[in-house]
Design a protein around this motif. Sequence first.
Motif, short mmCIF file in Angstrom:
data_model
loop_
_atom_site.label_atom_id
_atom_site.label_comp_id
_atom_site.label_asym_id
_atom_site.label_seq_id
_atom_site.Cartn_x
_atom_site.Cartn_y
_atom_site.Cartn_z
N LEU A 225 0.86 -1.21 0.05
CA LEU A 225 0.14 0.01 0.26
C LEU A 225 0.84 1.21 -0.25
CD1 LEU A 225 -2.98 1.32 0.29
CD2 LEU A 225 -2.31 1.41 2.67
N TYR A 226 0.66 2.13 -1.05
CA TYR A 226 1.46 3.26 -1.39
C TYR A 226 0.76 4.51 -0.48
CZ TYR A 226 3.70 7.44 -3.51
OH TYR A 226 4.02 8.57 -3.73
N VAL A 227 1.30 4.91 0.51
CA VAL A 227 0.58 6.17 1.19
C VAL A 227 1.23 7.43 0.91
CG1 VAL A 227 -0.20 6.97 3.48
CG2 VAL A 227 0.09 4.34 2.86
N CYS A 228 0.54 8.40 0.37
CA CYS A 228 1.11 9.89 -0.03
C CYS A 228 -0.12 10.57 -0.04
CB CYS A 228 2.05 9.60 -1.13
SG CYS A 228 2.56 11.15 -1.69
N PHE A 229 0.36 11.94 0.54
CA PHE A 229 -0.84 12.94 0.40
C PHE A 229 -0.31 14.04 -0.59
CE2 PHE A 229 -1.67 10.71 4.17
CZ PHE A 229 -3.08 10.41 4.19
N GLY A 230 0.45 13.94 -1.57
CA GLY A 230 0.73 14.93 -2.69
C GLY A 230 1.79 15.94 -2.20
N SER A 231 2.02 16.74 -2.91
CA SER A 231 2.98 17.67 -2.63
C SER A 231 2.50 18.58 -1.47
CB SER A 231 3.33 18.70 -4.10
OG SER A 231 2.40 19.07 -4.51
N GLY A 232 1.19 19.00 -1.73
CA GLY A 232 0.66 20.20 -0.65
C GLY A 232 0.06 19.47 0.61
N GLY A 233 -0.26 18.34 0.55
CA GLY A 233 -1.08 17.76 1.87
C GLY A 233 -0.24 17.47 3.23
N THR A 234 -1.08 17.98 4.22
CA THR A 234 -0.36 17.73 5.33
C THR A 234 -1.26 17.11 6.45
OG1 THR A 234 -0.56 20.01 5.82
CG2 THR A 234 1.77 19.39 5.18
N LEU A 235 -0.88 16.43 7.39
CA LEU A 235 -1.68 15.86 8.59
C LEU A 235 -1.47 16.73 10.01
CD1 LEU A 235 -1.91 11.89 7.75
CD2 LEU A 235 -3.43 13.87 7.04
N SER A 236 -2.17 16.46 10.90
CA SER A 236 -2.10 16.88 12.18
C SER A 236 -1.36 15.81 12.82
CB SER A 236 -3.26 17.15 13.02
OG SER A 236 -3.87 15.89 13.18
N ARG A 237 -0.61 16.12 13.91
CA ARG A 237 0.37 15.17 14.61
C ARG A 237 -0.53 14.09 15.16
NH1 ARG A 237 5.55 15.99 18.69
NH2 ARG A 237 5.94 13.82 18.66
N GLU A 238 -1.85 14.31 15.68
CA GLU A 238 -2.80 13.31 16.18
C GLU A 238 -3.15 12.41 15.06
OE1 GLU A 238 -6.64 12.89 19.13
OE2 GLU A 238 -6.08 14.84 18.09
N GLN A 239 -3.45 12.77 13.76
CA GLN A 239 -3.94 12.16 12.68
C GLN A 239 -2.85 11.34 12.10
OE1 GLN A 239 -7.14 11.82 10.92
NE2 GLN A 239 -5.81 10.16 11.03
N MET A 240 -1.56 11.89 12.16
CA MET A 240 -0.43 11.14 11.81
C MET A 240 -0.34 9.93 12.57
SD MET A 240 3.15 12.97 11.27
CE MET A 240 4.96 11.92 10.89
N ASN A 241 -0.34 10.04 13.88
CA ASN A 241 -0.28 8.84 14.90
C ASN A 241 -1.25 7.98 14.65
OD1 ASN A 241 1.05 8.11 17.56
ND2 ASN A 241 -1.09 8.06 18.13
N ASP B 156 12.83 16.54 10.82
CA ASP B 156 12.98 15.15 10.28
C ASP B 156 11.59 14.57 10.63
OD1 ASP B 156 13.05 12.89 9.46
OD2 ASP B 156 14.50 11.94 10.86
N PRO B 157 10.72 14.67 9.52
CA PRO B 157 9.33 14.14 9.62
C PRO B 157 9.18 12.73 10.40
CG PRO B 157 9.89 14.59 7.17
CD PRO B 157 10.90 14.85 8.04
N VAL B 158 10.11 11.90 10.22
CA VAL B 158 10.29 10.66 10.68
C VAL B 158 10.13 10.72 12.25
CG1 VAL B 158 11.31 8.36 11.00
CG2 VAL B 158 11.30 9.70 8.96
N SER B 159 10.58 11.77 12.87
CA SER B 159 10.80 12.02 14.54
C SER B 159 9.53 11.99 15.02
CB SER B 159 11.83 13.09 14.70
OG SER B 159 11.19 14.28 14.15
N TYR B 160 8.53 12.37 14.27
CA TYR B 160 7.11 12.42 14.75
C TYR B 160 6.30 11.09 14.74
CZ TYR B 160 7.87 17.63 14.37
OH TYR B 160 8.24 18.92 14.35
N LEU B 161 7.06 10.16 14.52
CA LEU B 161 6.10 8.77 14.25
C LEU B 161 6.14 8.35 15.81
CD1 LEU B 161 7.72 7.25 11.37
CD2 LEU B 161 5.30 8.26 11.37
N PRO B 162 5.01 7.42 16.11
CA PRO B 162 5.11 6.84 17.42
C PRO B 162 6.16 6.03 17.88
CG PRO B 162 2.90 6.26 16.09
CD PRO B 162 4.04 7.11 15.18
N ASP B 163 6.43 6.10 19.16
CA ASP B 163 7.88 5.43 19.47
C ASP B 163 7.78 4.05 19.25
OD1 ASP B 163 8.58 7.82 20.87
OD2 ASP B 163 7.90 7.30 22.69
N GLY B 164 8.62 3.49 18.67
CA GLY B 164 8.81 2.00 18.28
C GLY B 164 8.35 1.67 17.00
N PHE B 165 7.42 2.84 16.28
CA PHE B 165 6.79 2.30 15.25
C PHE B 165 7.82 1.84 14.03
CE2 PHE B 165 5.51 3.67 10.93
CZ PHE B 165 4.29 3.05 10.77
#
Length: 475
Positions: free
Chosen positions: A272-288, A325-334
């Motif tokens: 499953l490829y997951v991408c919200f395009g060049s302009g799309g962004t999520l909140s931190r809660e939604q990213m979680n 670094d966007p990766v730093s916002y991912l849940p711990d241990g993900f």
Amino acid sequence: MENTQESPLNVVIVPTPGMGHLIPLIEFANRLVNLHKFSVTFIIPNDGSPMELPKKLLLSQPEPISTIFLPPVSFDDLPEDARNETRIIQSLTRSLHFLRDEFKALVQSSTRVVAFVVDVFGIDAFDIAKEFGLEPYVFLATGFMLLSLIFELPKLDQIYSCEYRDLPEPIKLPGCVPFDGKDIPDPLQHRKDFVYQRTLQQCKDFPLAAGIIVNSFIDFEKGPFEALTEVSRGLPPVYPVGPLTRNGSDNEVEGFSDCLKWLDEQPSESVLYVCFGSGGTLSREQMNELALGLEMSGQRFLWVVKEPVETSANATFFGSKSVNDPVSYLPDGFLERTKEVGLVIPSWAPQVHVLSHGSTGGFLTHCGWNSTLEAIVHGVPLIAWPLYAEQKMNATLLKDDSNVAFKVNVNENGLVGREDIATYAKQLIEGDEGKLLRTRMRELKNAAKMALSPHGSSTNHLAKVAGIWKKKGIN
């Protein structure tokens, strides 16, 4: 003067800011050059946002395609929270004197200009074309459903006094699948706002176009196309010329060999490829929630992660704003827990190469029109997760009319929950419903290929437009 007669006829194209507008226009320009031997001149307004990517893309085009960059305009008087659409509209409006000067110089040179094309936000430039004896055309980077809304908005504005999101019944545009009022693009949900009033006026001016060129194809949006071409409505002629999508150059792959190598190692249609395009962004809660939902699903995934933004769903429309670094916002241990099934890439991925890869079995997308068409061209079924602009309408089209997508549900907290995400992912990659969506998407892929074939409907419509412009060169 002899050289002038031998030089190719020239089409001037004026895009407004945003890669979503520019990419299909560049593909359109290349088809004009390759199939009909025109030259093309882009005239680019400058809103002061980062221009590195647009410049790189435009300056890498073959010689018959040239570019004039206009001076930047000031937005110092706009509030910091001004809508992106305000900046897009104003970038053109405030550049009109620069545009006129450059266009005048072009017309008075040996360049044989026969056509003037603007995008959906460029209606204010119509008068410049007419001043120099040319009829203006509009290139619509999205589909017929949005074009239907453009022509019907003045009518809706008269019928309803409430905000469209508060309408109790779905909206039914001619030839279109019904959709909820809340699915109308967000800038049109605030009827006292500047953007709404300017957009309404532009919609009223749309019928002044000599023709509207649409990045879609008939078999994808047959209902709205037929409704828009009913002679009794007296609308400008429409020319479906799509799907115009990127091919995916080798340059895009530089630095991403690990990503493609990882895909090479996965089973067929399993990712499953997951991408919200060049302009799309999520909140931190939604990213979680998204991260935990992907983990719960147990499916393989390739996720393009951006730094979360709390205030806007299109925060990177004018360019990347990631500081950390966007990766730093991912849940711990993900990352550790999903390392056997998932790959996370910060900010950007070579999307065309990912979608065309045999291991890619689904696409969780924001339903931007370019991403939608790229998915169709490569036959990849969708999880529709719209964020801004006309994307909610696109999602309804893809789910209810084309039957090539699941559409996410937003809960009472304004989030798409992890359990739902896990269900969508599992169903799309493994489930029977996912297989049905995949079959339908393959049918659309074949229809798209036929539309762009030498005698296909989109190729023929492009030839009609080209024929009109070539007659201008003879007269």
